[in-house]
Design a protein around this motif. Structure first.
Motif, PDB file in Angstrom:
ATOM      1  N   ARG A 353       0.829  -1.200   0.000  1.00 42.94           N
ATOM      2  CA  ARG A 353       0.000   0.000   0.000  1.00 42.94           C
ATOM      3  C   ARG A 353       0.867   1.255   0.000  1.00 42.94           C
ATOM      4  O   ARG A 353       0.638   2.185  -0.795  1.00 42.94           O
ATOM      5  CB  ARG A 353      -0.911  -0.032   1.225  1.00 42.94           C
ATOM      6  N   ALA A 354       1.877   1.300   0.871  1.00 47.02           N
ATOM      7  CA  ALA A 354       2.743   2.476   0.942  1.00 47.02           C
ATOM      8  C   ALA A 354       3.548   2.644  -0.346  1.00 47.02           C
ATOM      9  O   ALA A 354       3.747   3.771  -0.827  1.00 47.02           O
ATOM     10  CB  ALA A 354       3.687   2.355   2.139  1.00 47.02           C
ATOM     11  N   LYS A 355       3.998   1.534  -0.928  1.00 46.52           N
ATOM     12  CA  LYS A 355       4.763   1.609  -2.172  1.00 46.52           C
ATOM     13  C   LYS A 355       3.902   2.150  -3.304  1.00 46.52           C
ATOM     14  O   LYS A 355       4.358   3.012  -4.090  1.00 46.52           O
ATOM     15  CB  LYS A 355       5.302   0.228  -2.536  1.00 46.52           C
ATOM     16  N   ASP A 356       2.681   1.680  -3.410  1.00 42.84           N
ATOM     17  CA  ASP A 356       1.779   2.165  -4.465  1.00 42.84           C
ATOM     18  C   ASP A 356       1.495   3.652  -4.282  1.00 42.84           C
ATOM     19  O   ASP A 356       1.460   4.419  -5.262  1.00 42.84           O
ATOM     20  CB  ASP A 356       0.472   1.366  -4.448  1.00 42.84           C
ATOM     21  N   GLN A 357       1.278   4.072  -3.026  1.00 38.91           N
ATOM     22  CA  GLN A 357       1.049   5.499  -2.779  1.00 38.91           C
ATOM     23  C   GLN A 357       2.274   6.323  -3.146  1.00 38.91           C
ATOM     24  O   GLN A 357       2.148   7.401  -3.749  1.00 38.91           O
ATOM     25  CB  GLN A 357       0.705   5.715  -1.299  1.00 38.91           C
ATOM     26  N   PHE A 358       3.451   5.826  -2.793  1.00 39.23           N
ATOM     27  CA  PHE A 358       4.682   6.545  -3.107  1.00 39.23           C
ATOM     28  C   PHE A 358       4.839   6.727  -4.616  1.00 39.23           C
ATOM     29  O   PHE A 358       5.158   7.827  -5.090  1.00 39.23           O
ATOM     30  CB  PHE A 358       5.876   5.777  -2.535  1.00 39.23           C
ATOM     31  N   VAL A 359       4.615   5.667  -5.361  1.00 30.14           N
ATOM     32  CA  VAL A 359       4.731   5.755  -6.822  1.00 30.14           C
ATOM     33  C   VAL A 359       3.700   6.719  -7.384  1.00 30.14           C
ATOM     34  O   VAL A 359       3.994   7.521  -8.291  1.00 30.14           O
ATOM     35  CB  VAL A 359       4.579   4.351  -7.443  1.00 30.14           C
ATOM     36  N   LEU A 360       2.479   6.670  -6.857  1.00 30.37           N
ATOM     37  CA  LEU A 360       1.420   7.564  -7.334  1.00 30.37           C
ATOM     38  C   LEU A 360       1.786   9.022  -7.079  1.00 30.37           C
ATOM     39  O   LEU A 360       1.640   9.881  -7.964  1.00 30.37           O
ATOM     40  CB  LEU A 360       0.103   7.214  -6.659  1.00 30.37           C
ATOM     41  N   PHE A 361       2.257   9.326  -5.868  1.00 31.49           N
ATOM     42  CA  PHE A 361       2.662  10.703  -5.570  1.00 31.49           C
ATOM     43  C   PHE A 361       3.842  11.133  -6.430  1.00 31.49           C
ATOM     44  O   PHE A 361       3.890  12.269  -6.903  1.00 31.49           O
ATOM     45  CB  PHE A 361       3.024  10.836  -4.088  1.00 31.49           C
ATOM     46  N   ASP A 362       4.791  10.219  -6.628  1.00 26.26           N
ATOM     47  CA  ASP A 362       6.023  10.561  -7.334  1.00 26.26           C
ATOM     48  C   ASP A 362       5.797  10.804  -8.814  1.00 26.26           C
ATOM     49  O   ASP A 362       6.383  11.718  -9.400  1.00 26.26           O
ATOM     50  CB  ASP A 362       7.046   9.435  -7.127  1.00 26.26           C
ATOM     51  N   THR A 363       4.964   9.977  -9.425  1.00 24.97           N
ATOM     52  CA  THR A 363       4.816  10.043 -10.885  1.00 24.97           C
ATOM     53  C   THR A 363       3.572  10.791 -11.344  1.00 24.97           C
ATOM     54  O   THR A 363       3.499  11.188 -12.520  1.00 24.97           O
ATOM     55  CB  THR A 363       4.771   8.614 -11.469  1.00 24.97           C
ATOM     56  N   GLY A 364       2.611  10.995 -10.454  1.00 20.44           N
ATOM     57  CA  GLY A 364       1.372  11.614 -10.896  1.00 20.44           C
ATOM     58  C   GLY A 364       0.959  12.835 -10.116  1.00 20.44           C
ATOM     59  O   GLY A 364       0.928  13.950 -10.645  1.00 20.44           O
ATOM     60  N   ILE A 365       0.670  12.654  -8.853  1.00 23.72           N
ATOM     61  CA  ILE A 365       0.014  13.720  -8.090  1.00 23.72           C
ATOM     62  C   ILE A 365       0.911  14.934  -7.900  1.00 23.72           C
ATOM     63  O   ILE A 365       0.494  16.073  -8.159  1.00 23.72           O
ATOM     64  CB  ILE A 365      -0.446  13.167  -6.725  1.00 23.72           C
ATOM     65  N   ILE A 366       2.150  14.724  -7.443  1.00 23.65           N
ATOM     66  CA  ILE A 366       3.016  15.874  -7.143  1.00 23.65           C
ATOM     67  C   ILE A 366       3.401  16.653  -8.405  1.00 23.65           C
ATOM     68  O   ILE A 366       3.321  17.903  -8.410  1.00 23.65           O
ATOM     69  CB  ILE A 366       4.257  15.411  -6.363  1.00 23.65           C
ATOM     70  N   PRO A 367       3.800  16.005  -9.508  1.00 18.53           N
ATOM     71  CA  PRO A 367       4.065  16.807 -10.721  1.00 18.53           C
ATOM     72  C   PRO A 367       2.849  17.618 -11.163  1.00 18.53           C
ATOM     73  O   PRO A 367       2.974  18.782 -11.574  1.00 18.53           O
ATOM     74  CB  PRO A 367       4.451  15.747 -11.757  1.00 18.53           C
ATOM     75  N   GLN A 368       1.670  17.015 -11.079  1.00 14.59           N
ATOM     76  CA  GLN A 368       0.463  17.742 -11.469  1.00 14.59           C
ATOM     77  C   GLN A 368       0.185  18.898 -10.512  1.00 14.59           C
ATOM     78  O   GLN A 368      -0.199  19.994 -10.946  1.00 14.59           O
ATOM     79  CB  GLN A 368      -0.726  16.776 -11.492  1.00 14.59           C
ATOM     80  N   ALA A 369       0.395  18.671  -9.229  1.00 11.73           N
ATOM     81  CA  ALA A 369       0.154  19.734  -8.250  1.00 11.73           C
ATOM     82  C   ALA A 369       1.132  20.890  -8.447  1.00 11.73           C
ATOM     83  O   ALA A 369       0.754  22.062  -8.305  1.00 11.73           O
ATOM     84  CB  ALA A 369       0.274  19.170  -6.838  1.00 11.73           C
TER      85      ALA A 369
END
Length: 429
Positions: A353-369
């Protein structure tokens, strides 16, 4: 000659520099994760006392397998109290003897066997304690690492919001902005300061706990690296980790030794209905009578044994006790095995769960934000975006960046928990 005078003074200063060393030599060194794990294994007092206990238990089997100490006896028999003359009465003698208790064959071996299993279990307890301490140190180390990153993010966002305040104040002063924008930005700055206070307090508490594990003063300054390996490896399959834990986890190995010890105690309880023996020999020395009559010395030999006439209320009840203790140990092993498998499954789920969240933040959410904040800032400067949306976008980015490091930290902590549950570090594909 000024140059000669200057050179002379310089030569006088050199010995002082060499004697006192660098000015900043007292600064704390960076505590890496590897250094922390090595130090806890070397210096932790809880682990040291468990090792001392295991060493003490290792000295028990030899004691349990040895015969009781023989008894030496000296006595004067039939000594007349009117004269205390050893030659007055024919039966008077000065004697000495020796006796030795001998348990029924097999009892000593069973006692030594039970003590050996118990000592081996104590050794496994040392290994289990070491694994637990390593997991605790890794968990706390990564928590402190996360808090450092969170404080950096707070500081960066504080600087950005301060710029927003300056922009809002400038626009307000020239009549292009609203006073409420300035007040809103100042409110968000105050919220950041509150967050910083909470993070700083949590960081101090976490560092104090880590210092305690490392056998250091709780208030010792702790400096961690600012970077880390950001790779999150893949784990072995769940069933593979189960198989590894069954053989590698010291907790389970210790429970198995407890079962063996209980079995030996049960066998010993069954043998206790058989008698123990006591072998003795005594020699009585007698001198000649006053009238010259010669008296021979006397030798006495004897064997005695206990008679278990209360077996129904004593030895048989001891067998019942040891049988119940054996069942207790077996149930304890089964319960621990269930707990270990649950720990493995939970830690795997937490890691994924933590790994999936980390990847999501790293590749999607933070660049978009970040793109959103940049776009909002550009739009605000030309009066196409209101100040509230700009601040909200920056606060959202702040939350996402914090959650990014939290997810990474939780993944690393889950790896530490998985290694503890399995009992070894070979948990990766």
């Amino acid at each position: 000659m000024p140059s000669v005078s200057l050179l002379f003074r310089y030569l006088q200063v050199i010995p002082l520099l060499l004697a006192y060393g660098p000015v900043n030599s007292a600064e704390p060194s960076v505590l890496t994760l590897r250094a922390a794990t090595e130090k806890v294994v070397r210096d932790n007092p809880d682990l040291a006392q468990m090792r001392a206990r295991a060493n003490a238990m290792a000295a028990v089997p030899s004691q349990q397998g040895s015969l009781p100490d023989p008894i030496i006896r000296f006595n004067a028999a039939n000594l007349p109290v009117d004269s205390f003359d050893t030659r007055q009465i024919d039966m008077t003698q000065i004697g000495f003897g020796i006796s030795q208790a001998i348990p029924f064959p097999g009892k000593l071996a069973l006692r030594k066997e039970a003590a050996t299993y118990t000592a081996t279990a104590a050794g496994h307890t040392v290994d289990e304690t070491r694994l637990r301490l390593l997991s605790d140190v890794k968990t706390l180390w990564w928590l402190v690492f996360y808090l450092d990153r969170a404080l950096e993010i707070v500081e960066n966002n504080h600087n950005l919001l301060q710029q927003f305040v300056d922009i809002a104040r400038t626009k307000y002063e020239v009549g292009e902005g609203l006073q409420q924008d300035v007040l809103l930005a100042q409110l968000e700055l105050s919220k950041l300061l509150d967050r910083k206070i909470n993070l700083t307090g949590t960081r101090k508490n976490s560092a104090a706990k880590l210092n305690a594990l490392l056998d250091q003063p709780a208030n010792a300054e702790m400096l961690l690296p600012t970077t880390a390996d950001m790779q999150l490896p893949a784990l072995k399959q769940e069933n593979q980790l189960y198989q590894l834990a069954e053989n590698a986890r010291p907790l389970l190995a210790g429970e198995r030794q407890g079962i063996h010890a209980a079995e030996s105690r049960l066998d010993l309880a069954k043998k206790d209905i058989l008698p123990d023996f006591n072998v003795e020999a005594a020699y009585g020395a007698r001198g000649n009578m006053p009238n010259g009559t010669a008296r021979s010395d006397l030798l006495s030999l004897g064997v005695s044994m206990n008679v278990p006439i209360f077996a129904g209320s004593k030895q048989n009840k001891a067998v019942d006790q040891r049988t119940s203790e054996l069942m207790q140990e077996k149930y304890a092993l089964q319960d621990q095995w269930n707990q270990v498998r649950a720990q493995i499954s939970q830690s795997i789920n937490d890691y994924q769960r933590a790994k999936d969240q980390f990847v999501l933040f790293d590749t999607g959410i933070i660049p978009q934000a970040r793109q959103t904040v940049a776009s909002m800032l550009a739009g605000y400067q030309v009066n196409k975006v209101d100040f509230l949306n700009l601040v909200r976008s920056q606060i959202t980015l702040f939350e996402f960046e914090t959650q990014y490091w939290k997810a990474f930290t939780e993944a690393r902590q889950a790896l530490a928990q998985t290694a503890l549950a399995v009992g070894e570090d070979d948990i990766y594909e």
